[in-house]
Structure formats: structure tokens, C-alpha cells
Enzyme design. Structure first.
Site, PDB file in Angstrom:
ATOM      1  CG  HIS A 132      43.824  46.460  34.969  1.00 55.83           C
ATOM      2  ND1 HIS A 132      42.611  46.890  35.473  1.00 55.83           N
ATOM      3  CD2 HIS A 132      43.677  45.133  34.719  1.00 55.83           C
ATOM      4  CE1 HIS A 132      41.768  45.866  35.523  1.00 55.83           C
ATOM      5  NE2 HIS A 132      42.383  44.786  35.071  1.00 55.83           N
ATOM      6  CG  ASP A 209      47.656  47.944  39.742  1.00 59.21           C
ATOM      7  OD1 ASP A 209      47.823  46.968  40.493  1.00 59.21           O
ATOM      8  OD2 ASP A 209      46.931  47.902  38.733  1.00 59.21           O
ATOM      9  CD  GLN A 212      49.009  40.941  36.843  1.00 56.73           C
ATOM     10  OE1 GLN A 212      49.676  39.911  36.872  1.00 56.73           O
ATOM     11  NE2 GLN A 212      47.688  40.922  36.719  1.00 56.73           N
ATOM     12  CE  LYS A 235      44.812  40.653  39.078  1.00 59.46           C
ATOM     13  NZ  LYS A 235      44.197  39.795  38.043  1.00 59.46           N
ATOM     14  CB  CYS A 373      41.101  45.274  32.057  1.00 56.97           C
ATOM     15  SG  CYS A 373      39.651  44.299  32.452  1.00 56.97           S
TER      16      CYS A 373
END
Length: 415
Positions: A132, A209, A212, A235, A373
Site C-alpha cells: 500500500h 503493516d 489487512q 478495518k 493505493c
């Protein structure tokens, strides 16, 4: 497994779960809403909505600035969210959790406070092609300011990281490696433990990161072995403007503040300022207190269901949806990693992704179109954009069937 004969787990009562999410019962354009944009933002259960509402109705005050009861209650809610997040990801201490507005702020904090002071001309940061923009652009900005470079590890046509190539990039001049736990476009699950192990051997800190990953699987930062782990609240059923950065204590102790202001200091004078200890050193200003009350409620909700049940249901739905989509003529799935979370990006020959998404919306189906993104990833696959259907544990097989029916209908309009 054939999509028509597949059976889903009976122990997971998805219809009961759906009753907890008020938005799922609404209609759009006169059609029942089918929400398949969960990688963008998740829906919120009633318990989260009520937690935010209760905060503003009964506990609205600023944190750490008042000795009155309401202020103490607000502080307890905010700091309670830190405690819950620390347990949720198995941090060794609550003081390793910096509360942020999301992963983007967390990445920038690591970029400016941890990485930039260490970088010199000739140094490098390693990331991957599937990231991302929030896990690319902050590193590029500080590289430009310091004379460092950013290197990207390649992926293969399945959308999997070529791990050996990642390791080859971990040369002595690399001062930081950065990778997504799960791709927001492909759903690919990266082998974080393996990557972290090789980074540790070379003395290279690893930033992950986790935006997700956290909504779909349990995360144990101690077991993963990384140095930094970022997550985003919106999220994972929580309100927007919430998130966290976990970091190893030794890194936090050595990092200077990124933002300056109230609440991150011990004493201020014009002869100099002394800063608070981590994590408050990195939390200047008034935070999203009500939002973090919602974070606590979101974690409680996840744990009331259990990630074993969530993961099993979502994986069955992913298989079912993938099989159904493969039956559509001219449809190409982008990224078919062997280990995926429930995200499917695809294209249909002769149709623009944005046109498909617009027409699907008129049929009540909410999906994402665009580059997500992730420009470098789009460039790798040679496409300007994809359509993305991202599932959550409150989605159903019937919704997938309705999505496929709608997709066939709009495809016929564009052919």
C-alpha cells in the site's frame, strides 16, 4: 471444491451475526445492500456504535487533564483501549503500544522518529512491490531528505513475495525493512516470521503493516518477531481515526518525538523541554477518545466470536466466491497466492473496472475499483486498475450468488 456442492460450517450462525450490524440491513438504489468493500473499511457492530454513543452521552471529557470524575472516566476508557490492544496482539507491555489515528500515522512515526535520524547517503530501506502507498511513500520522503534509497522486493505472477529476492536485498547498507502482513489488493499473506528471522540475523529492524491481517487472524507480535507492527481500527470493526503502533521497548526509548504539543511532555520552559516516557511521548494533543472506546468494544466483539470461527467461515467464502467468479467468461483474477485472506481482485475482458463498479452499485453491490493505493502493484500486473471484492465474516454465500448474478448482468450491458 465445486462451488455448487460446497458446504459451509454450520456452527457459525452468520445470520445471527448480521443482526449486530445495522448497515447490512439497508437498501441502496432500491436493492438490498451487498457490502463487499471490507478491505476498505469494515462495518461496525451495535456494541461499537453504542460504546461511542455512551462515551459522548456519559463520559465526554478530555484525557489526563482533569481530576474530576468525568475526566477520570474518559482517561480510563482511553488507557483501557491500550490495555486491550496490548493483550489483543500479545505485546509484552502496554507501554509498547502507541495509540494513533491509523497505520498511516504509525508508518510516518517510524519513518521520521526512528528511521530518518539513522539514514545517511548510501543507506537503503527495503519494501516490496505489493505494498500500500502508506508503506512506500513515507520511506521515499525520508530517503529523499537523507540521500538514502528505497528498494522493492519483487513478487511472482501468483502475487506471492519472492522471498529469496527479499533476502538478497538485505545488504549491510539497509537500515529498515518494511512489509505488509496481508496485501490489500491480492489478499496474499506474507511469511512474516521467516522475514523477521532473516532480518534479525542481519540486524535490520522490520516494520509490518498489519492493517489487512488483524481483521482476519490472531496476531502475536512476540511470535512474529518483528520490530514494529501497525494496525488500523476502522478495518477491524472500530471507528475511523483509530489505530496503533506496537514497537519494541528499546526502539521507543531511543526515538525522539515526532509531534510536539500537550500531553507528551514532563516540563516545558524556554530553556528546554523534557519529554514524557513512551508511549505518551508520541501522543501529542487530544486523541480520538470516543473512537478508542469503540476499539475496546470491537476487540470484545472479535473475541466473543473467536478467530478460529471467523477464519474458517471467511476461507470457505473465499473459496466459494473464487470458484463462482472463475465461471464467468473473460474474468481474470489478479493474484492467486496459496495463502490468502478473503480479498479477490479481478478484471473482465472488454470492461473498465470503474464502469463495472458503478453499474454494480446500481444493483446494490458495493465493491472497490481503482488502483487501491498500490500503483507499483498495478504496474507489475500491467493494469491501470482492478475490481476488488473483499469479504468479511458477516458476508454470506447468498450475497456472493447475488454478486455474481449482478456481475453477469452488468457485464452483458458493457459487452
Amino acid at each position: 471444491m465445486n462451488a455448487q456442492t460446497q458446504t459451509l460450517p454450520t456452527a457459525f450462525d452468520v445470520q445471527r451475526v448480521r443482526e449486530d450490524f445495522p448497515l447490512l440491513s439497508r437498501s441502496v438504489h432500491g436493492k438490498p445492500l451487498i457490502y463487499l468493500d471490507n478491505a476498505n473499511t469494515s462495518q461496525k457492530p451495535l456494541s461499537v456504535i453504542r460504546a461511542v454513543d455512551e462515551h459522548y452521552r456519559m463520559h465526554n471529557a478530555n484525557v489526563s487533564r482533569a481530576v474530576h470524575l468525568v475526566g477520570e472516566e474518559a482517561t480510563a476508557a482511553y488507557e483501557g483501549a491500550r490495555d486491550r490492544l496490548a493483550r489483543f496482539i500479545n505485546a509484552t507491555s502496554r507501554n509498547e503500544l502507541i495509540l494513533t489515528s491509523g497505520t498511516t500515522q504509525a508508518a510516518n512515526l517510524v519513518a521520521y522518529s526512528f528511521a530518518m535520524p539513522k539514514l545517511q547517503p548510501g543507506d537503503a530501506i527495503v519494501t516490496t512491490v505489493m505494498e500500500h502507498h502508506a508503506n512506500i511513500v513515507p520511506w521515499q520522503i525520508i530517503a529523499q531528505r537523507t540521500g538514502a534509497t528505497v528498494k522493492a522486493a519483487p513478487i511472482d505472477e501468483r502475487g506471492e513475495l519472492i522471498v529469496e529476492k527479499f533476502f538478497e536485498l538485505l545488504t549491510p547498507e539497509v537500515k529498515l525493512a518494511c512489509v505488509g502482513h496481508v496485501s490489500n489488493v491480492l489478499g496474499t499473506v506474507n511469511p512474516i516470521r521467516e522475514l523477521a528471522r532473516e532480518c534479525r540475523k542481519r540486524g535490520i529492524p522490520l516494520f509490518v503493516d498489519g492493517s489487512q491481517a488483524v481483521p482476519h487472524r490472531p496476531v502475536d507480535v512476540q511470535a512474529l518477531g518483528c520490530d514494529f507492527y501497525a494496525l488500523t481500527g476502522h478495518k477491524m470493526l472500530a471507528p475511523t481515526g483509530t489505530g496503533a503502533l506496537w514497537a519494541r521497548k528499546e526502539h521507543l526509548q531511543a526515538m525522539p518525538p515526532f509531534f510536539g504539543g500537550g500531553e507528551m511532555i514532563r516540563e516545558v520552559s524556554f530553556s528546554g523541554t523534557t519529554f514524557a516516557e513512551p508511549p505518551h511521548r508520541f501522543e501529542a494533543g487530544t486523541p480520538n477518545i470516543a473512537g478508542f472506546a469503540g476499539v475496546t468494544a470491537a476487540i470484545d466483539y472479535y473475541e466473543s466470536i473467536g478467530f478460529d470461527a471467523i477464519h474458517a467461515w471467511e476461507q470457505q467464502l473465499l473459496t466459494y466466491a473464487t470458484d463462482r467468479l472463475r465461471d464467468i467468461p473473460g474474468l481474470r483474477i489478479i493474484g492467486e497466492a496459496r495463502e490468502k485472506e478473503p480479498v479477490i481482485s479481478f478484471l473482465i475482458d472488454g470492461a473498465q473496472a470503474t464502469d463495472l463498479a458503478t453499474l454494480l452499485d446500481l444493483q446494490g453491490v458495493a465493491v472497490r475499483s481503482g488502483h487501491h493505493c498500490a500503483h507499483p502493484l498495478m504496474q507489475f500486473f500491467g493494469v491501470p486498475a482492478t475490481l476488488r471484492a473483499s469479504l468479511a465474516f458477516y458476508n454470506t454465500r447468498e450475497e456472493i450468488d447475488a454478486f455474481v448474478t449482478a456481475l453477469l448482468k452488468v457485464r452483458s450491458l458493457l459487452m
